[in-house]
Scaffold this active site. Sequence first.
Site, mmCIF file in Angstrom:
data_model
loop_
_atom_site.group_PDB
_atom_site.id
_atom_site.type_symbol
_atom_site.label_atom_id
_atom_site.label_comp_id
_atom_site.label_asym_id
_atom_site.label_seq_id
_atom_site.Cartn_x
_atom_site.Cartn_y
_atom_site.Cartn_z
ATOM 1 C CE1 TYR A 119 -44.697 64.207 21.967
ATOM 2 C CE2 TYR A 119 -43.953 66.280 21.027
ATOM 3 C CZ TYR A 119 -44.282 65.514 22.129
ATOM 4 O OH TYR A 119 -44.184 66.055 23.384
ATOM 5 C CB CYS A 169 -23.818 60.256 15.912
ATOM 6 S SG CYS A 169 -23.047 58.689 15.512
ATOM 7 N N GLY A 184 -52.347 77.123 22.949
ATOM 8 C CA GLY A 184 -51.177 76.267 22.807
ATOM 9 C C GLY A 184 -50.274 76.730 21.682
#
Length: 473
Positions: free
Chosen positions: A373, A400, A327
């Site tokens: 996350y 923003c 990963g």
Amino acid sequence: MRAHEAGALHAEGYGGPPQWLPAPDDVNDLLEPLWPRTVRRDERGRLEVGGIDAVTLAAQVGTPAYVLDEDDFRTRARAFRDGVAEAFARFGGADVYYAGKAFLCTSVARWIAEDGLGLDVCSGGELAVAQRAGVPGARIEMHGNNKSRGEIEAALRHGVGRIVADSFDELDRIASVAAELDVVAPVMLRVTVGVEAHTHEYIATAHEDQKFGFSLAGGHADKAAERVLAEPTMTLLGFHSHIGSQIFETAGFEVAARRVLGLHARVARDHGHVCPELDLGGGFGIAYTSEHHPLTPAQIGAQMADIVEREARAEGVEVPRVSLEPGRAIAGPSTFTLYEVGTVKEVELDGGLRRAYVSVDGGMSDNVRTALYEADYSCTLANRASDAPPMLSRVVGKHCESGDVVVMDEYLPADVRPGDLIAVPGTGAYCRALSSQYNHVPRPPVVAAADGRVRTLVRRETVADLLALDVDE
């Protein structure tokens, strides 16, 4: 999640620094596990990577920019290849698949192929990059929980080594396309093993209530195996399990291996089919801050080999050819993002604490992980050293949104000012891959530093690129 009924400012994490973040003795120090292998401070106090200092980098490629340490990336890839192969040597070796979804471009796909790893793709677009880079089909695995007929056809035409299937609908689709092409599709079945990985709920992928895989509960995985074995246009290579991402220990893989090898044994016993392969996924963690302590590739390989051997012995089966998927652990630590400071604002917190809000020229469009996350990052002043005392700081973007935060908590020198450069490590995985054009801000380039020179892997997006997709009729 950082939320409170009285408003976000009352939520946990919006007061003082977290417990794992002490004020540093020297704000210029670099915590080695967070940075690529060639990063250091030069004699002028500038951050340097691949023999190039941050000021020169900013002048050449602009900011923001993802800066990849090529030596670090390739060294990590080879370390996983060799560490896993050595650990599994007593079983004939094992394979490592690089996660294309972490970060993929043509150069990276080519490096992965050159260095002897497999490539995990999960869309037609990622497959197209692999094909452009000349990655052999046999070294590619095709993931994705809802692959289209077109994606399946492209994968089979390229001769991918395995298609990882997630549902009965997808098995029907694979069988149909394979019949049309008059080929036999190599299939692995993704199995939901019911293991709760100790990670964020959005990246835990082996519990029952989520979109991936065939559940072991209720016999769904067994029925999927029967479906593949009954279809002459598919061959069952084995089973795939992935319990999550950003994982720092291997205990969860024990249960996963036990359950998947139990399925492996049942298929051999009930159907006379011995699956030649087993993929236990991976998703191994990296150090984003001082609280993280990742395992080395050699440690991961050794622990995973012991787990597989023990569980295979308990089931009375031979160890199949094992694959692991590190990963983010290859791409993530290899890259930092370089920003320029635009504004600095100090605010007073409860208890007399003060925090500097340091605004940079990027933000959630180039790193959405903090917002998505609750990911923690570190950072450092990159263009100079400073004698100023450390000040609790929050690095925020230009978008923003009040949630546009890049680094939630870090100590930067109290004299940080507009025009300074800030480097955020650990941004090689899922930052460029998850980037957007929010607020119509063009995406940064990815540049590779090595041997005193810099080259562009993915060019900077321009306003012209944004407008090119805008059909004004």
